[in-house]
Design an enzyme around this catalytic site. Sequence first.
Site, PDB file in Angstrom:
ATOM      1  N   LYS A 154      -9.840   2.207  18.669  1.00 40.34           N
ATOM      2  CA  LYS A 154      -8.593   2.168  17.893  1.00 40.34           C
ATOM      3  C   LYS A 154      -8.664   3.148  16.723  1.00 40.34           C
ATOM      4  CE  LYS A 154     -10.467  -1.634  15.147  1.00 40.34           C
ATOM      5  NZ  LYS A 154     -10.490  -3.107  14.957  1.00 40.34           N
TER       6      LYS A 154
ATOM      7  N   ARG B 151      -6.258 -14.785  11.245  1.00 38.17           N
ATOM      8  CA  ARG B 151      -5.500 -13.554  11.478  1.00 38.17           C
ATOM      9  C   ARG B 151      -4.708 -13.857  12.746  1.00 38.17           C
ATOM     10  NH1 ARG B 151      -9.027  -7.998  11.207  1.00 38.17           N
ATOM     11  NH2 ARG B 151      -8.904  -8.218  13.446  1.00 38.17           N
TER      12      ARG B 151
ATOM     13  N   HIS C 204     -12.460 -13.753  17.080  1.00 41.93           N
ATOM     14  CA  HIS C 204     -12.992 -12.688  16.218  1.00 41.93           C
ATOM     15  C   HIS C 204     -13.662 -13.333  15.005  1.00 41.93           C
ATOM     16  CE1 HIS C 204     -13.338  -8.537  15.050  1.00 41.93           C
ATOM     17  NE2 HIS C 204     -12.447  -8.560  14.080  1.00 41.93           N
TER      18      HIS C 204
ATOM     19  N   ARG D  95     -17.435  -6.498  21.846  1.00 41.59           N
ATOM     20  CA  ARG D  95     -16.452  -5.488  21.420  1.00 41.59           C
ATOM     21  C   ARG D  95     -17.042  -4.693  20.255  1.00 41.59           C
ATOM     22  NH1 ARG D  95     -13.519 -10.312  20.936  1.00 41.59           N
ATOM     23  NH2 ARG D  95     -13.411  -9.870  18.708  1.00 41.59           N
TER      24      ARG D  95
ATOM     25  N   TYR E  33      -8.153  18.649 -12.516  1.00 37.81           N
ATOM     26  CA  TYR E  33      -7.025  18.006 -13.202  1.00 37.81           C
ATOM     27  C   TYR E  33      -7.470  16.993 -14.255  1.00 37.81           C
ATOM     28  CZ  TYR E  33      -3.822  19.758  -9.578  1.00 37.81           C
ATOM     29  OH  TYR E  33      -3.085  20.538  -8.736  1.00 37.81           O
TER      30      TYR E  33
ATOM     31  N   CYS F 223      -8.734  16.711  -5.697  1.00 36.73           N
ATOM     32  CA  CYS F 223      -7.363  17.205  -5.578  1.00 36.73           C
ATOM     33  C   CYS F 223      -6.898  17.038  -4.126  1.00 36.73           C
ATOM     34  CB  CYS F 223      -7.288  18.672  -5.974  1.00 36.73           C
ATOM     35  SG  CYS F 223      -8.060  19.037  -7.574  1.00 36.73           S
ATOM     36  N   MET F 224      -5.658  17.405  -3.853  1.00 32.34           N
ATOM     37  CA  MET F 224      -5.145  17.247  -2.494  1.00 32.34           C
ATOM     38  C   MET F 224      -5.931  18.090  -1.491  1.00 32.34           C
ATOM     39  SD  MET F 224      -1.297  17.791  -0.995  1.00 32.34           S
ATOM     40  CE  MET F 224      -0.553  16.501  -1.981  1.00 32.34           C
ATOM     41  N   ASP F 225      -6.338  19.280  -1.927  1.00 31.42           N
ATOM     42  CA  ASP F 225      -6.929  20.243  -0.993  1.00 31.42           C
ATOM     43  C   ASP F 225      -8.363  20.612  -1.310  1.00 31.42           C
ATOM     44  OD1 ASP F 225      -4.159  20.616  -0.113  1.00 31.42           O
ATOM     45  OD2 ASP F 225      -3.964  21.690  -2.026  1.00 31.42           O
TER      46      ASP F 225
HETATM   47  C1  LIG Z   1     -11.842  -3.471  15.182  1.00 31.76           C
HETATM   48  C2  LIG Z   1     -12.184  -4.656  16.002  1.00 31.76           C
HETATM   49  C3  LIG Z   1     -13.431  -4.764  16.648  1.00 31.76           C
HETATM   50  C4  LIG Z   1     -14.574  -3.809  16.379  1.00 31.76           C
HETATM   51  O1  LIG Z   1     -15.181  -4.178  15.169  1.00 31.76           O
HETATM   52  P1  LIG Z   1     -16.507  -3.424  14.652  1.00 31.76           P
HETATM   53  O2  LIG Z   1     -16.898  -4.167  13.459  1.00 31.76           O
HETATM   54  O3  LIG Z   1     -16.094  -2.012  14.367  1.00 31.76           O
HETATM   55  O4  LIG Z   1     -17.478  -3.487  15.776  1.00 31.76           O
HETATM   56  C5  LIG Z   1     -13.625  -5.813  17.517  1.00 31.76           C
HETATM   57  N1  LIG Z   1     -12.652  -6.716  17.733  1.00 31.76           N
HETATM   58  C6  LIG Z   1     -11.461  -6.674  17.094  1.00 31.76           C
HETATM   59  C7  LIG Z   1     -10.442  -7.714  17.353  1.00 31.76           C
HETATM   60  C8  LIG Z   1     -11.196  -5.655  16.200  1.00 31.76           C
HETATM   61  O5  LIG Z   1     -10.024  -5.627  15.552  1.00 31.76           O
END
Ligand SMILES: *Cc1c(COP(=O)(O)O)cnc(C)c1O
Length: 378
Positions: free
Chosen positions: A33, A131, A163, A219, A261, A308-310
């Site tokens: 992601k 969540r 999670h 995951r 700045y 700065c931005m750049d």
């Molecule tokens: C982002 C995410 C992960 C991965 O988490 P890490 O800590 O980067 O391994 C796994 N499951 C869900 C639901 C997530 O949102």
Amino acid sequence: MWQAEVRIDLDAIRDNVAMLRASTRAEVMAVVKADGYGHGMLPSARAALAGGATWLGVATLTEALALRAQGITAPVLAWLHAPGVPLRDGVAAGVDLSAGGVAQLGELVEAARSAQRPARAHLKLDTGLARGGATADEWPALLDAAAKARADGDVEVVGIWSHFVSADDPGAEITDRQLAAFADGLAVAERHDIRPRYRHIANSAATLSRPDAHFDLVRTGIAIYGLSPIEGRRFGLRPAMTARARVAQTKRVPAGQGVSYGHAYHTDRETTLALIPLGYGDGVPRHASNVGPVEVGGAVRTIAGRVCMDQVVLDCGDDPVTPGDVATLFGAERPTADDWAAAIGTINYEIVTRFGGSRVPRVYDGSAGRGAGDGEAG
Ligand SMILES: *Cc1c(COP(=O)(O)O)cnc(C)c1O
């Protein structure tokens, strides 16, 4: 000639995944992601698959569809959908979709009917994060709805998942409570005759530190990019991202010179300033003003004054720094993304992810996941 670049070592991603794969009996889902945590979603996905990942994970349907559009055929799970997103397109593309409540499961059923094929569902149980997902109270109703949708041929229940709250803290007792709640949820599902192939709850931290949480699938996100989710432990991971730039200009200035700045920095002696062409428009956090570490000529300097931005400025003392020299913000050696995270009070995840979709060109090293002759780069 390049001016600034983010280099991604695809072989590091592949090797990190292979290491995770070797450490568990579960299958590995590579989480790609947010543009692969800034590393590029598609090249990261391919490198992870080359390392032995058998699943890909993303937050949004849009991300999942982008993987499919680019030829990824591996199982992909998308887990975050607001009402009304075109889940039908996901079902049609064979994307696995999370259902975190009865209403959402209803949307999957509708999508399945419209696509004229069963939706592949992962039922989400909220074990304490508060969540997404069904609370323990809502769980039986979600299971009832899923059993009915399955009987109607609208849904295949592929997974049950949850999670963690604090897996990055190995001493957190909430992790044990969540594992117990997950076990309860699985038992209730069995009583509904729902025994999916994939039970999954572990993120990177739990994958690296809690073998009892691996179940059928882990995951892993941050770890595949070579960064540790647990402070002070490296686990033999290899960071995949390096952010660097060429010194654009140098100048000698006297003691007492205000820099950048607001003159938030003043030189304390005659010194050489080096101008680095990377700023917050590229992903450098503005909070790194006066604290962000940058390596140039073998010495680690601290950003002088405001980001700065750049661009940013370094105070290099009497070091023989000249235009064209390479300045490294972070990479596999010091400074690392962890050093940056510590300097500005955030986590390594945010440091690398900020460079996703950035103005800075991404350059890929290594061969992992690059099909012979497909020349995929940048
Ligand atoms: C982002 C995410 C992960 C991965 O988490 P890490 O800590 O980067 O391994 C796994 N499951 C869900 C639901 C997530 O949102």
